[in-house]
Write an enzyme that holds these catalytic residues in place. Structure first.
Site, PDB file in Angstrom:
ATOM      1  N   HIS A   1       0.848  -1.193   0.000  1.00 54.02           N
ATOM      2  CA  HIS A   1       0.000   0.000   0.000  1.00 54.02           C
ATOM      3  C   HIS A   1       0.888   1.249   0.000  1.00 54.02           C
ATOM      4  O   HIS A   1       2.105   1.157   0.114  1.00 54.02           O
ATOM      5  CB  HIS A   1      -0.815   0.083   1.298  1.00 54.02           C
ATOM      6  CG  HIS A   1      -1.694  -1.078   1.586  1.00 54.02           C
ATOM      7  ND1 HIS A   1      -3.035  -1.076   1.307  1.00 54.02           N
ATOM      8  CD2 HIS A   1      -1.441  -2.269   2.189  1.00 54.02           C
ATOM      9  CE1 HIS A   1      -3.581  -2.204   1.711  1.00 54.02           C
ATOM     10  NE2 HIS A   1      -2.629  -2.954   2.251  1.00 54.02           N
TER      11      HIS A   1
ATOM     12  N   GLU B   1       2.559  -0.795   4.356  1.00 49.23           N
ATOM     13  CA  GLU B   1       2.379   0.565   3.852  1.00 49.23           C
ATOM     14  C   GLU B   1       3.743   1.179   3.546  1.00 49.23           C
ATOM     15  O   GLU B   1       4.667   1.072   4.354  1.00 49.23           O
ATOM     16  CB  GLU B   1       1.690   1.450   4.901  1.00 49.23           C
ATOM     17  CG  GLU B   1       0.281   1.042   5.229  1.00 49.23           C
ATOM     18  CD  GLU B   1      -0.756   1.604   4.269  1.00 49.23           C
ATOM     19  OE1 GLU B   1      -0.381   2.341   3.330  1.00 49.23           O
ATOM     20  OE2 GLU B   1      -1.936   1.296   4.476  1.00 49.23           O
TER      21      GLU B   1
END
Length: 185
Positions: free
Chosen positions: A36, A118
């Protein structure tokens, strides 16, 4: 450098345990790694805001965007900052809340069986070499510890939720990353 995972936690990472997780339905079914991106405020890097967000203590008065997201209750297993530092929020043995409505290879509910990573960044700004290095080391440690995750079972959020998400985006160099992950395997 080599990363190790013990009892679901990276041994060489900053640990900031998030309250936003729950138990996996099957800890033997960890079989997907999802990449992400995140930046808070949007398009800005540095500062404590991503950690605050995943901890549920983001101050809505700091930025207008924070008023919209501060109560969302989301998390990822790890964040890789621009300088390559890895912060872990949720044990890999638990389910982080990162993918939302999602599907991989026809299977729904990716949070149930995936690890979410992330990258501090955006869809349109290149990621740093330090982030690629840390992500490669992290992916290799995850594949070694959770052998159902193979290079072909590493994907982006944009591919598991294509009508909702666009991260990690066009700025993520999948060819470079896959070459690094596959080197010496």
């Amino acid at each position: 450098m080599h990363l190790q995972i013990e009892n679901g936690w990276l041994t060489k990472a900053k640990h900031v345990p998030s309250p936003f997780f729950d138990a996996r339905t099957d800890k033997e079914d960890i079989s997907l790694l999802v990449v992400h991106n995140i930046s808070l405020p949007p398009g800005q890097f540095g500062g404590p805001y991503i950690e605050d967000f995943f901890m549920g203590c983001l101050d809505p008065n700091v930025h207008p965007f924070f008023e919209v997201i501060h109560k969302m209750g989301v998390s990822a297993h790890c964040l890789i900052k621009r300088d390559g530092e890895i912060v872990q929020f949720v044990s890999f043995l638990d389910r982080a809340w990162h993918a939302g409505q999602s599907s991989f290879a026809g299977r729904e509910r990716c949070n149930d069986y995936s690890i979410g990573i992330e990258l501090e960044g955006t869809e349109f700004i290149a990621y740093t070499e330090e982030q690629y290095q840390s992500l490669t080391l992290l992916a290799r440690a995850v594949m070694q510890t959770y052998p159902l995750i193979t290079p072909t079972r590493i994907t982006g959020h944009q591919f598991i939720a294509p009508l909702r998400k666009s991260d990690p985006g066009l700025s993520f160099d999948w060819v470079k990353f896959r070459h690094q992950v596959n080197a010496d395997l």
